[in-house]
Motif scaffolding. Structure first.
Motif: not given
Length: 699
Positions: A421, A408-412, A364-366, A423
């Motif tokens: 997470t 930006a932020q990424a969750d894996y 997931r990312y923003t 960012s």
């Protein structure tokens, strides 16, 4: 390696056994006896509070009403390692989060966001809270998602949205000091399922509770008008527009600090004094806002645009020597009585574009872009009133600030139990200051990368552990005309945390511990030896550390408890040789409060088949507070008792309330003469005991 593996397995087994035993012990409990599930948007997507690897204190709509939260101070005083204090004018305040403090004429240490729109001026932080759906207080640097003002944390306020059914409420209240207050809202459809509206407003008036013994009148009088309207347009299932217009007008007393003309014990600033000025200070702050939020959803996620325009104006007039001709015949340094005034005008225009992926994916990312333009004008005047209003200070400055950021932020999900997470945010800030009287200007640019990384482990559904590294950034800038530049502040924070629920969701236990290093720690003081300058300066290195604990427990169907505590320490490790005020290595940083503790309970019972009664008691303790870098002036610990009792029916309620019931005295702001150049120390007192009665009707 085998030892570490065994320890990990032992910890996992222990937690599992404890969780299983607690659930088994309470398996026969009433299903209604469970803590309310709280959904938050702390990481820009909707999540359960207990699933977010951030130290968050959240208040739901019901809690806001039941606890009588009506202003910013009301919820921040319930948050561990956070303090909020009034000071000087109706729009001025000081917030401190984990040792990082708010300062005049500069960026706040906390990002304040209302309905997704950042409030980028410190004058916006002090507000009336009405028709609120949820409040979230995030602690620790949150710059990766919230930007340069989130060095200490972020406050996310969500107002109630328009509804598809007609509804509303009205409240009215009265209290001592001539208090009168009204709040209300109405919401419903203009076009069913497509065009919805909500209008809410608040009015508050008070004669005041703090006496000026020279003028023989109260000095903390207040009158506020607030109005907000939201319009939601839903043209399709995937597209929505949310428009918000708000206005606020706040008038009241100002500059009513008490002067310690006979001296003060240097280790105790709880010593009571009354204001003795010969001028009744007053101030006014107005804020007008227009915002728009657009969401467009596709299979992969949601595109969001948020735009905001804000116009802020504040002016004040009051005494500068904080005395009168009888008690201080010679006045300010022997030149008689002196007054002061200031006019502030700020315009802000912000735009944010972001994309948030779907939440049901392993990855997931923003990502987004943010832009803001600020125009700020400040006029400061001080005059000798007994010399024909001869000006001794005249300053008019214009400040232009243009900033942009990419984030930006990424969750894996590494496994079913582990989540990583990562960012990053880059902020660039360009500032220009102009002397409006001469036209001369100076400019500077500040930029910083703000990374954040979090590893989250959830060995069981109701147990979460996290470890975080995060960097926070507060921009630098210029002091008043002729003053020197102050440097940007950077905080590197290391944190571990634990979140859990037990006993069939009847008990919540959350904890966090942090260690942080602040480079070029910003702090504020007033230097009348330099022409009355309001000075922002830097301490080269400050270490910050602390622990926090929050508990909520439903003991029976009628009785519930909560408790929270924050314990913190700070050390000034180094400072520049040309620092304009005294300091010592090993001292605590300015405005540090050793600890904050809150405990309370709520008792609810049925009085008749149609009437319920409730009683709520809240107890707050604030530890020693160190006002300045020399740690000479220290406020002793204070204890504050509040209570609320009432009766509720289906649509209405009546409640009696009281704050500071034991009538504790202390100062919310204190400035020793060493840090001001004034003839004496001055202190801005808290309000004494207050109490009243509220009525509420909902439809």
């Amino acid at each position: 390696m085998h030892i570490q593996a065994h320890r990990k397995n032992a910890l996992t087994i222990a937690i599992g056994i404890a969780s299983a035993l607690s659930n088994a012990a309470w398996s026969q409990a009433n299903s209604n006896m469970a803590l309310e599930e709280v959904m938050v948007t702390a990481e820009l997507r909707s999540e359960n509070l207990q699933d977010v690897p951030v130290a968050v204190t959240a208040f739901t709509a019901d809690e806001i009403v039941n606890r009588g939260i009506e202003t910013t101070a009301d919820f921040l005083s319930l948050t561990p390692n956070v303090t909020f204090d009034d000071s000087f004018t109706v729009g001025n305040s000081f917030v401190a989060v984990r040792g990082v403090t708010q300062i005049n004429n500069a960026d706040s240490p906390v990002a304040i966001v209302i309905d997704g729109v950042p409030q980028n001026n410190q004058k916006q932080f002090k507000m009336e809270l009405y028709d609120i759906e949820r409040i979230e207080v995030l602690k620790g640097p949150q710059g990766a998602l919230y930007g340069r003002n989130a060095i200490g944390g972020a406050v996310n306020i969500v107002t109630k949205a328009p509804t598809n059914e007609l509804e509303g409420y009205l409240t009215a209240g009265a209290g001592n000091g001539g208090l009168q207050k009204f709040q209300g809202a109405v919401s419903g459809p203009i076009i069913k399922d497509e065009l919805l509206f909500r209008i809410a407003g608040s009015y508050r008036e008070s004669d005041g509770l703090i006496d000026n013994t020279y003028l023989g009148t109260e000095v903390d009088f207040l009158e506020s008008y607030d109005l907000r309207a939201r319009l939601q347009w839903l043209p399709t299932q995937d597209l929505s527009f949310d428009f918000r217009v708000a206005t606020s007008d706040l008038k009241g007393g100002a500059v009513y600090d008490a002067a310690f003309i006979d001296g003060v014990e240097p280790d105790n600033t709880n010593k009571q004094r009354s204001p003795i000025t010969d001028i009744l200070g007053e101030s006014e702050r107005t804020i007008d806002e227009f915002t728009v939020k657009v969401d467009y959803t596709i299979d992969a996620g949601t595109f969001t645009y948020i735009g905001g325009y804000t116009d802020i104006a504040e002016d004040y007039y009051g005494d500068l020597d904080f005395c009168n001709p009888v008690d201080c015949p010679q006045g300010f340094f022997g030149f008689g009585q002196v007054d002061q005034s200031q006019d502030l005008s700020v315009e802000l225009l912000s735009n944010e574009f972001r994309f948030t992926s779907s939440s049901d994916q392993r990855f997931r990312y923003t990502a987004g872009l943010f832009f803001i333009d600020t125009e700020r004008s400040l006029a400061t005047v001080a005059t000798l009133t007994q010399a024909g209003n001869f000006p001794i200070v005249q300053s008019l400055e214009d400040n232009d600030n243009s900033a942009w950021a990419a984030f930006a932020q990424a969750d894996y999900d590494l496994t079913d139990e582990l989540e990583l997470t990562v960012s990053i945010r880059y902020d660039e800030d360009e500032r220009e200051q102009t002397d409006a009287s001469t036209g001369t200007s100076r400019d500077a640019s500040y930029d910083e990368w703000q990374p954040k990384a979090t590893l989250t482990w959830t060995p069981f559904e109701d147990q979460l552990f996290y470890a975080t590294y995060a960097r926070g950034f507060r921009s630098g800038g210029f002091n008043g005309i002729g003053g020197r530049e102050f440097l940007p502040e950077i905080v590197d924070n290391f944190e571990i945390g634990y979140k859990s629920t037990w006993m069939q969701d009847r008990l919540m236990v959350n904890a966090a511990a942090y260690m942080a290093e602040s480079s070029d720690f910003q702090f504020f003081y007033v230097d009348f030896n330099a022409g009355g300058a309001q000075v922002i300066d830097n301490l080269e290195e400050v270490s910050l550390r602390g622990i926090e604990l929050e508990l909520k427990f439903i003991a029976t169907e009628q009785l519930s408890f909560y408790a929270s505590g924050g314990f913190q320490d700070s050390d000034i490790e180094s400072f520049a040789a040309d620092l304009g005020v005294p300091a010592e290595r090993g001292n605590r940083s300015p405005r540090t409060t050793d600890y904050t503790i809150n405990v309370g309970g709520l008792f609810e019972t049925a009085l008749t088949p149609s009437l319920d009664g409730f009683a709520r008691v809240d107890y707050e303790i604030r530890g020693d507070r160190y006002w300045h870098t020399d740690n000479v002036a220290v406020m002793d610990p204070v204890s504050l008792l509040g209570a609320r009792f009432g009766i509720t029916a289906n649509q209405w309620s009546i409640s009696a309330w009281g704050r500071n019931l034991t009538n504790e005295f202390f100062y919310e702001d204190f400035t020793a003469q060493t840090f001001s150049g004034l003839p004496s120390d001055i202190g801005f007192a808290t309000r004494p005991r207050s109490y009243g009665l509220d009525l509420r009707y909902a439809f």
